[in-house]
Scaffold this motif. Sequence first.
Motif, PDB file in Angstrom:
ATOM      1  N   PRO A  66       0.820  -1.218   0.000  1.00 22.17           N
ATOM      2  CA  PRO A  66       0.000   0.000   0.000  1.00 22.17           C
ATOM      3  C   PRO A  66       0.852   1.265   0.000  1.00 22.17           C
ATOM      4  N   LEU A  67       0.361   2.301  -0.677  1.00 22.15           N
ATOM      5  CA  LEU A  67       1.071   3.575  -0.714  1.00 22.15           C
ATOM      6  C   LEU A  67       1.096   4.247   0.650  1.00 22.15           C
ATOM      7  N   SER A  68       0.105   3.960   1.477  1.00 22.82           N
ATOM      8  CA  SER A  68       0.074   4.519   2.828  1.00 22.82           C
ATOM      9  C   SER A  68      -0.675   3.553   3.729  1.00 22.82           C
ATOM     10  N   ASP A  69      -0.583   3.785   5.039  1.00 19.46           N
ATOM     11  CA  ASP A  69      -1.299   2.942   5.989  1.00 19.46           C
ATOM     12  C   ASP A  69      -2.813   3.057   5.812  1.00 19.46           C
ATOM     13  N   GLY A  70      -3.251   4.132   5.187  1.00 23.49           N
ATOM     14  CA  GLY A  70      -4.683   4.357   5.035  1.00 23.49           C
ATOM     15  C   GLY A  70      -5.272   3.833   3.754  1.00 23.49           C
ATOM     16  N   LEU A  71      -4.453   3.252   2.865  1.00 22.68           N
ATOM     17  CA  LEU A  71      -4.937   2.728   1.594  1.00 22.68           C
ATOM     18  C   LEU A  71      -4.629   1.241   1.497  1.00 22.68           C
ATOM     19  N   PRO A  72      -5.509   0.443   0.868  1.00 24.70           N
ATOM     20  CA  PRO A  72      -5.206  -0.974   0.675  1.00 24.70           C
ATOM     21  C   PRO A  72      -4.272  -1.163  -0.518  1.00 24.70           C
ATOM     22  N   SER A  73      -3.627  -2.319  -0.608  1.00 21.22           N
ATOM     23  CA  SER A  73      -2.883  -2.646  -1.823  1.00 21.22           C
ATOM     24  C   SER A  73      -3.889  -2.947  -2.935  1.00 21.22           C
ATOM     25  N   LEU A  74      -3.475  -2.760  -4.177  1.00 23.38           N
ATOM     26  CA  LEU A  74      -4.412  -2.940  -5.291  1.00 23.38           C
ATOM     27  C   LEU A  74      -4.785  -4.395  -5.501  1.00 23.38           C
ATOM     28  N   VAL A  75      -3.826  -5.322  -5.329  1.00 22.42           N
ATOM     29  CA  VAL A  75      -4.171  -6.737  -5.511  1.00 22.42           C
ATOM     30  C   VAL A  75      -5.149  -7.211  -4.444  1.00 22.42           C
ATOM     31  N   GLU A  76      -5.154  -6.538  -3.321  1.00 26.08           N
ATOM     32  CA  GLU A  76      -6.034  -6.907  -2.211  1.00 26.08           C
ATOM     33  C   GLU A  76      -7.496  -6.648  -2.540  1.00 26.08           C
ATOM     34  N   VAL A  77      -7.776  -5.642  -3.369  1.00 29.96           N
ATOM     35  CA  VAL A  77      -9.167  -5.236  -3.606  1.00 29.96           C
ATOM     36  C   VAL A  77      -9.601  -5.368  -5.068  1.00 29.96           C
ATOM     37  N   ALA A  78      -8.688  -5.720  -5.978  1.00 29.14           N
ATOM     38  CA  ALA A  78      -9.020  -5.730  -7.406  1.00 29.14           C
ATOM     39  C   ALA A  78     -10.165  -6.668  -7.745  1.00 29.14           C
ATOM     40  N   HIS A  79     -10.307  -7.758  -7.004  1.00 27.95           N
ATOM     41  CA  HIS A  79     -11.391  -8.712  -7.283  1.00 27.95           C
ATOM     42  C   HIS A  79     -12.759  -8.122  -6.959  1.00 27.95           C
ATOM     43  N   GLU A  80     -12.778  -6.970  -6.259  1.00 27.46           N
ATOM     44  CA  GLU A  80     -14.030  -6.329  -5.877  1.00 27.46           C
ATOM     45  C   GLU A  80     -14.483  -5.270  -6.881  1.00 27.46           C
ATOM     46  N   LEU A  81     -13.777  -5.120  -7.994  1.00 28.72           N
ATOM     47  CA  LEU A  81     -14.161  -4.126  -8.997  1.00 28.72           C
ATOM     48  C   LEU A  81     -15.621  -4.311  -9.402  1.00 28.72           C
ATOM     49  N   SER A  82     -16.369  -3.195  -9.446  1.00 30.82           N
ATOM     50  CA  SER A  82     -17.791  -3.268  -9.760  1.00 30.82           C
ATOM     51  C   SER A  82     -18.154  -2.498 -11.019  1.00 30.82           C
ATOM     52  N   CYS A  83     -17.149  -2.004 -11.733  1.00 28.96           N
ATOM     53  CA  CYS A  83     -17.383  -1.346 -13.019  1.00 28.96           C
ATOM     54  C   CYS A  83     -16.202  -1.664 -13.931  1.00 28.96           C
ATOM     55  N   PRO A  84     -16.355  -1.515 -15.245  1.00 29.79           N
ATOM     56  CA  PRO A  84     -15.242  -1.779 -16.161  1.00 29.79           C
ATOM     57  C   PRO A  84     -14.014  -0.948 -15.784  1.00 29.79           C
ATOM     58  N   TRP A  85     -12.857  -1.623 -15.725  1.00 36.12           N
ATOM     59  CA  TRP A  85     -11.620  -0.960 -15.283  1.00 36.12           C
ATOM     60  C   TRP A  85     -10.465  -1.295 -16.218  1.00 36.12           C
ATOM     61  N   LEU A  86      -9.718  -0.262 -16.590  1.00 34.43           N
ATOM     62  CA  LEU A  86      -8.534  -0.396 -17.440  1.00 34.43           C
ATOM     63  C   LEU A  86      -7.302   0.063 -16.670  1.00 34.43           C
ATOM     64  N   GLY A  87      -6.264  -0.770 -16.647  1.00 31.35           N
ATOM     65  CA  GLY A  87      -4.997  -0.406 -16.039  1.00 31.35           C
ATOM     66  C   GLY A  87      -3.913  -0.279 -17.092  1.00 31.35           C
ATOM     67  N   LEU A  88      -3.238   0.862 -17.136  1.00 29.38           N
ATOM     68  CA  LEU A  88      -2.186   1.118 -18.122  1.00 29.38           C
ATOM     69  C   LEU A  88      -0.847   1.316 -17.418  1.00 29.38           C
ATOM     70  N   TYR A  89       0.148   0.579 -17.869  1.00 24.50           N
ATOM     71  CA  TYR A  89       1.501   0.687 -17.309  1.00 24.50           C
ATOM     72  C   TYR A  89       2.514   0.725 -18.443  1.00 24.50           C
ATOM     73  N   GLY A  90       3.571   1.481 -18.255  1.00 28.25           N
ATOM     74  CA  GLY A  90       4.638   1.523 -19.242  1.00 28.25           C
ATOM     75  C   GLY A  90       5.552   0.312 -19.101  1.00 28.25           C
ATOM     76  N   GLU A  91       5.987  -0.206 -20.227  1.00 28.21           N
ATOM     77  CA  GLU A  91       6.904  -1.351 -20.217  1.00 28.21           C
ATOM     78  C   GLU A  91       8.208  -1.015 -19.501  1.00 28.21           C
ATOM     79  N   ARG A  92       8.556   0.273 -19.504  1.00 28.91           N
ATOM     80  CA  ARG A  92       9.789   0.732 -18.868  1.00 28.91           C
ATOM     81  C   ARG A  92       9.525   1.523 -17.596  1.00 28.91           C
ATOM     82  N   ASP A  93       8.398   1.240 -16.952  1.00 33.57           N
ATOM     83  CA  ASP A  93       8.041   1.927 -15.708  1.00 33.57           C
ATOM     84  C   ASP A  93       9.080   1.601 -14.640  1.00 33.57           C
TER      85      ASP A  93
END
Length: 228
Positions: free
Chosen positions: A144-171
Motif C-alpha cells: 500500500p502507498l500509505s497505511d490508510g490505503l489498501p494494496s491494489l491486488v487486495e481489492v481488485a477482485h471487488e471491482l464493480s465497473c469496467p476498469w482499465l490499467g495502463l503501465y509503461g513497459e519501462r516503468d
Amino acid sequence: MTETRTENLPLTDGRELRVTVAEPEGAARGGLVLLHEARGVTDTVRLLAGSLAAEGWLVVAPHLYPDADELAAQDVDGQLSQLPVESVLADIDVACVWLAERGITPDRTGVIGFDLGGAAALIVATRRAIGAAVSVSGRGILTPLSDGLPSLVEVAHELSCPWLGLYGERDEHVSAEEVDKLRDAAASAPVATDVVRVAQGNHRFDTDPKASAEAWQRTLNWFDSHLR
C-alpha cells in the motif's frame, strides 16, 4: 486544449473542497473525476483536464491534499501517510455530486487517475457506483502507498465497473511481475477489465510519443465504450 479553472465547493461540515474544473464546448458526453498524482494538482494534471474536456468530457479534479496544490518531491511522503481511503472517497463523492448537479448520471461518470490517483481510481471502482475507471501507472500494487490505503491486488477482485490499467513497459516504479499479479487479481472481478503494458512507455508516459499516444487512445476508447 480547454482552459481550466479552480473553485471551492462547500462541504456539510463547514470546510471547503478545492477542485480544478474543465468544461467542454457544447453538451458534455459524460463526466470524469480526475485524480491527481502524488505531487498534487500539477500543471500536467491541469493539461490533462483540459485535454479531456476538449474531447467532450466535463472534468472535475478534487485536490486530495487540502493544504497545497503542488508538492515538492520531499513533501510527498508526508502527505501520503496522512491520506486515508475514507478521505479520498469523501472528496470523490463531492466531485460526483458536482457532476450530478450538472446532469451527469452515475452510469455516465468515469474516474481516471495517474500514479497515486491511479491507485485511488481502482479503489473507487470497488466502492462506488460509477460507469468506468482507468488507472495510469497506479502504484501500491503489492505494498500500500500509505497505511490508510489498501494494496491494489487486495481489492481488485471487488471491482464493480469496467476498469482499465495502463503501465509503461519501462516503468521504473512498477515491475512486470507486479503488473501480472494485478492483471490476475482483476480478472476475477465480475466486470470487464484489461491491464496493458505499453511498449516503450515509462512511468509518466512522457519520453516516447508513440507510447503516450497509445495510452491516450486506449483511455478515450475505454470511456467511449463504457460511458453511454
